[in-house]
Design a protein around this motif. Structure first.
Motif, PDB file in Angstrom:
ATOM      1  N   THR A 150       5.496 -27.375  16.285  1.00  0.00           N
ATOM      2  CA  THR A 150       4.202 -26.976  16.822  1.00  0.00           C
ATOM      3  C   THR A 150       3.109 -27.203  15.785  1.00  0.00           C
ATOM      4  O   THR A 150       3.376 -27.295  14.587  1.00  0.00           O
ATOM      5  CB  THR A 150       4.210 -25.498  17.248  1.00  0.00           C
ATOM      6  N   GLY A 151       1.884 -27.262  16.255  1.00  0.00           N
ATOM      7  CA  GLY A 151       0.748 -27.467  15.372  1.00  0.00           C
ATOM      8  C   GLY A 151       0.034 -26.166  15.065  1.00  0.00           C
ATOM      9  O   GLY A 151       0.650 -25.107  14.914  1.00  0.00           O
ATOM     10  N   SER A 152      -1.288 -26.223  15.034  1.00  0.00           N
ATOM     11  CA  SER A 152      -2.093 -25.080  14.617  1.00  0.00           C
ATOM     12  C   SER A 152      -2.375 -24.100  15.754  1.00  0.00           C
ATOM     13  O   SER A 152      -3.002 -23.062  15.535  1.00  0.00           O
ATOM     14  CB  SER A 152      -3.424 -25.572  14.038  1.00  0.00           C
ATOM     15  N   GLU A 153      -1.952 -24.411  16.981  1.00  0.00           N
ATOM     16  CA  GLU A 153      -2.207 -23.516  18.100  1.00  0.00           C
ATOM     17  C   GLU A 153      -1.574 -22.148  17.839  1.00  0.00           C
ATOM     18  O   GLU A 153      -0.502 -22.038  17.247  1.00  0.00           O
ATOM     19  CB  GLU A 153      -1.645 -24.096  19.404  1.00  0.00           C
ATOM     20  N   ALA A 154      -2.236 -21.089  18.314  1.00  0.00           N
ATOM     21  CA  ALA A 154      -1.743 -19.734  18.059  1.00  0.00           C
ATOM     22  C   ALA A 154      -0.344 -19.545  18.624  1.00  0.00           C
ATOM     23  O   ALA A 154       0.499 -18.886  18.012  1.00  0.00           O
ATOM     24  CB  ALA A 154      -2.700 -18.710  18.660  1.00  0.00           C
ATOM     25  N   SER A 155      -0.079 -20.082  19.809  1.00  0.00           N
ATOM     26  CA  SER A 155       1.257 -20.022  20.388  1.00  0.00           C
ATOM     27  C   SER A 155       1.411 -21.143  21.384  1.00  0.00           C
ATOM     28  O   SER A 155       0.449 -21.565  22.028  1.00  0.00           O
ATOM     29  CB  SER A 155       1.512 -18.670  21.059  1.00  0.00           C
ATOM     30  N   THR A 156       2.635 -21.653  21.505  1.00  0.00           N
ATOM     31  CA  THR A 156       2.921 -22.776  22.379  1.00  0.00           C
ATOM     32  C   THR A 156       4.215 -22.494  23.130  1.00  0.00           C
ATOM     33  O   THR A 156       5.182 -22.014  22.543  1.00  0.00           O
ATOM     34  CB  THR A 156       3.084 -24.080  21.567  1.00  0.00           C
ATOM     35  N   ASP A 157       4.236 -22.785  24.425  1.00  0.00           N
ATOM     36  CA  ASP A 157       5.484 -22.743  25.178  1.00  0.00           C
ATOM     37  C   ASP A 157       6.189 -24.088  25.011  1.00  0.00           C
ATOM     38  O   ASP A 157       5.586 -25.143  25.226  1.00  0.00           O
ATOM     39  CB  ASP A 157       5.232 -22.484  26.663  1.00  0.00           C
ATOM     40  N   VAL A 158       7.454 -24.048  24.616  1.00  0.00           N
ATOM     41  CA  VAL A 158       8.242 -25.272  24.468  1.00  0.00           C
ATOM     42  C   VAL A 158       9.288 -25.289  25.574  1.00  0.00           C
ATOM     43  O   VAL A 158      10.112 -24.387  25.686  1.00  0.00           O
ATOM     44  CB  VAL A 158       8.915 -25.345  23.089  1.00  0.00           C
ATOM     45  N   LEU A 159       9.219 -26.313  26.417  1.00  0.00           N
ATOM     46  CA  LEU A 159      10.122 -26.463  27.555  1.00  0.00           C
ATOM     47  C   LEU A 159      11.306 -27.331  27.165  1.00  0.00           C
ATOM     48  O   LEU A 159      11.150 -28.354  26.482  1.00  0.00           O
ATOM     49  CB  LEU A 159       9.380 -27.093  28.725  1.00  0.00           C
ATOM     50  N   ILE A 160      12.496 -26.912  27.583  1.00  0.00           N
ATOM     51  CA  ILE A 160      13.730 -27.619  27.259  1.00  0.00           C
ATOM     52  C   ILE A 160      14.319 -28.175  28.549  1.00  0.00           C
ATOM     53  O   ILE A 160      14.582 -27.429  29.490  1.00  0.00           O
ATOM     54  CB  ILE A 160      14.742 -26.680  26.584  1.00  0.00           C
ATOM     55  N   GLN A 161      14.531 -29.469  28.595  1.00  0.00           N
ATOM     56  CA  GLN A 161      15.156 -30.113  29.752  1.00  0.00           C
ATOM     57  C   GLN A 161      16.576 -30.520  29.371  1.00  0.00           C
ATOM     58  O   GLN A 161      16.800 -31.211  28.378  1.00  0.00           O
ATOM     59  CB  GLN A 161      14.362 -31.349  30.175  1.00  0.00           C
ATOM     60  N   VAL A 162      17.550 -30.083  30.158  1.00  0.00           N
ATOM     61  CA  VAL A 162      18.937 -30.528  30.010  1.00  0.00           C
ATOM     62  C   VAL A 162      19.202 -31.489  31.158  1.00  0.00           C
ATOM     63  O   VAL A 162      18.997 -31.145  32.333  1.00  0.00           O
ATOM     64  CB  VAL A 162      19.930 -29.349  30.057  1.00  0.00           C
ATOM     65  N   TYR A 163      19.669 -32.686  30.860  1.00  0.00           N
ATOM     66  CA  TYR A 163      19.742 -33.723  31.887  1.00  0.00           C
ATOM     67  C   TYR A 163      20.870 -34.708  31.591  1.00  0.00           C
ATOM     68  O   TYR A 163      21.533 -34.641  30.542  1.00  0.00           O
ATOM     69  CB  TYR A 163      18.407 -34.469  31.980  1.00  0.00           C
ATOM     70  N   ALA A 164      21.085 -35.600  32.525  1.00  0.00           N
ATOM     71  CA  ALA A 164      22.013 -36.718  32.348  1.00  0.00           C
ATOM     72  C   ALA A 164      21.221 -38.009  32.414  1.00  0.00           C
ATOM     73  O   ALA A 164      20.152 -38.063  33.035  1.00  0.00           O
ATOM     74  CB  ALA A 164      23.094 -36.700  33.423  1.00  0.00           C
TER      75      ALA A 164
END
Length: 344
Positions: A202-216
Motif C-alpha cells: 500500500t501507499g500513503s493512503e490512510a487505509s486501503t481494502d485489498v481484495l484477494i481473488q482465488v482462481y484457476a
C-alpha cells in the motif's frame, strides 16, 4: 444434430445446475447444452437466453457430456441433448441433474471478509464471473483497512503447509474494477512448487481494502484449499517523495538529500524513479538556476540524477541527460536559465 428437451423449474438464485451423462448408463453419442430464458418457436434457441457451458466429450467418459449453468435469479433451466458424435442413429440412456449452491463470495462485490492467518477457500460450484479479473472459476476475499505503507502477502505454497487440491492461483486488487491496482499469479508473483506467493504494498493512503481473488487459469477447474494471508510494514519514504510536498531550499546553501525508502512516484516526469523533490521560490526572470552534486559543493553515494520543472503539473522537464549537463564522479550538475522546480 437431433435433440430432445427437458426443463428444471424454478431454480433458485445462487445455484448451479449441472447435467451429465458421464455417470449414466449407455447414453452414448450425445452432447448436453443448458439454457435459461423463454422458449420460442425455434426448436433449439430462443431470445433473451443465457447459454451455459457446452459439455465437451470427456476422455474419462467417451461419448459422454457434462454441462453447467450458473443461476443468478430464480428461473427455469432447459436441458437439450443433441446427438452429435458418431454416426446417426439412436442414443438411448439416462442423464443426471444436480443443483448445487454456489459460494456467496463468487463476486468481487460480495468478497468475504478475512484477516491475517490461514484462510480456507473453495471454488467448487463456481462459474466464470469476473471478466476483468485474473482468471476463471473464482472466489473473493477482502482484507479491510490495511494501513499505509503495509505489504500484503498471500501464499498457497505447500512448504508453508498452505496448499490446494487444484492449481489455485492468486490475484490482488484495490477495487472491484479494471481501474484498481492488480497483481496476478504469473505476473509480479513468485511461483513455488505447487503454489504461488503474491504481494501488494500500500501507499500513503490512510487505509486501503485489498481484495484477494482465488482462481484457476482454465475454465471448469475448481477445488478447495487453504491460503495464508500476512501483512508487514514497509519503510516509510520521506515526506518530499512527491512533488506537492517539495522541500524549500535556499540558493547557495548545501542541501542534504536522501532517497532511501523512496519508490517510483512520478510517472511521465523525465523517467525519474525513487525520487525526492525540492523547490527554489521566487527565482527572478532570466536568472540561471544551477544544481550541482560535484565536489566541493555536493556529492552523492549513488549514481544520482537531476531534473528541473516549472511546476508539479509540467508534463516534461529538463533532465541531466539533455541540456547543459556535465558529469562528475557519482554526481552531476545541471544549469538552466529559466526558473524551475528541482527533483533529485
Amino acid at each position: 444434430g437431433y435433440g430432445i428437451w427437458y426443463v428444471v423449474r424454478n431454480v433458485p438464485a445462487g445455484y448451479m445446475v449441472t447435467a451429465t451423462t458421464c455417470t449414466s448408463v449407455a447414453a452414448g453419442n450425445v452432447q448436453l447444452l443448458l439454457f435459461s430464458g423463454a422458449c420460442s418457436t425455434n426448436d433449439w434457441w430462443y431470445p433473451n437466453s443465457t447459454c451455459g457451458t457446452i459439455g465437451p466429450e470427456s476422455p474419462a467418459c467417451p461419448l459422454s457430456s457434462t454441462a453447467s449453468l450458473a443461476v443468478e435469479q430464480t428461473l427455469d433451466v432447459y436441458i437439450v441433448l443433441l446427438q452429435l458424435w458418431g454416426s446417426p442413429g439412436q442414443a438411448v440412456g439416462t442423464f443426471n441433474v444436480a443443483i448445487s449452491e454456489m459460494p456467496i463470495n463468487r463476486h468481487c462485490q460480495a468478497a468475504q471478509r478475512t484477516g491475517p492467518g490461514p484462510v480456507p477457500f473453495s471454488t467448487l460450484n463456481t462459474f466464470t464471473t469476473t471478466p476483468w479479473g485474473c482468471g476463471q472459476n473464482d472466489v473473493w476475499f477482502v482484507l479491510q483497512w490495511v494501513p499505509a505503507y503495509t505489504r500484503v502477502i498471500v501464499s498457497t505454497c505447500p512448504a508453508e503447509d498452505f496448499n490446494a487440491t487444484f492449481p489455485a492461483m492468486l490475484g490482488l486488487f484495490t477495487a472491484c474494477n479494471q481501474a484498481g491496482s492488480q497483481v496476478c499469479s504469473g505476473s509480479f508473483a513468485t511461483n513455488c512448487t505447487g503454489g504461488w506467493v503474491v504481494t501488494y504494498a500500500t501507499g500513503s493512503e490512510a487505509s486501503t481494502d485489498v481484495l484477494i481473488q482465488v482462481y484457476a487459469n482454465q475454465s471448469g477447474v475448481t477445488g478447495s484449499g487453504v491460503m495464508y494471508v500476512a501483512t508487514e510494514p514497509t519503510p516509510v519514504p520521506p515526506p518530499n517523495s512527491v512533488c506537492a510536498s517539495a522541500v524549500e531550499v535556499t540558493p547557495g546553501v548545501p542541501q542534504a538529500f536522501d532517497t532511501t525508502n523512496c519508490s517510483t512516484t512520478t510517472p511521465n516526469q523525465c523517467g525519474v524513479q525513487n525520487d525526492v523533490w525540492y523547490v527554489v521560490r521566487n527565482v527572478p526572470a532570466a536568472a540561471t538556476v544551477t544544481v550541482s552534486m560535484c565536489s566541493p559543493g555536493g556529492f552523492a553515494t549513488f549514481d544520482a540524477r537531476v531534473a528541473l520543472y516549472t511546476s508539479c503539473q509540467a508534463q516534461s522537464g529538463i533532465h541531466d541527460g539533455l541540456r547543459e549537463t556535465n558529469n562528475c564522479s557519482r554526481g552531476v550538475w545541471l544549469s538552466n536559465a529559466v526558473p524551475f522546480q528541482t527533483a533529485v
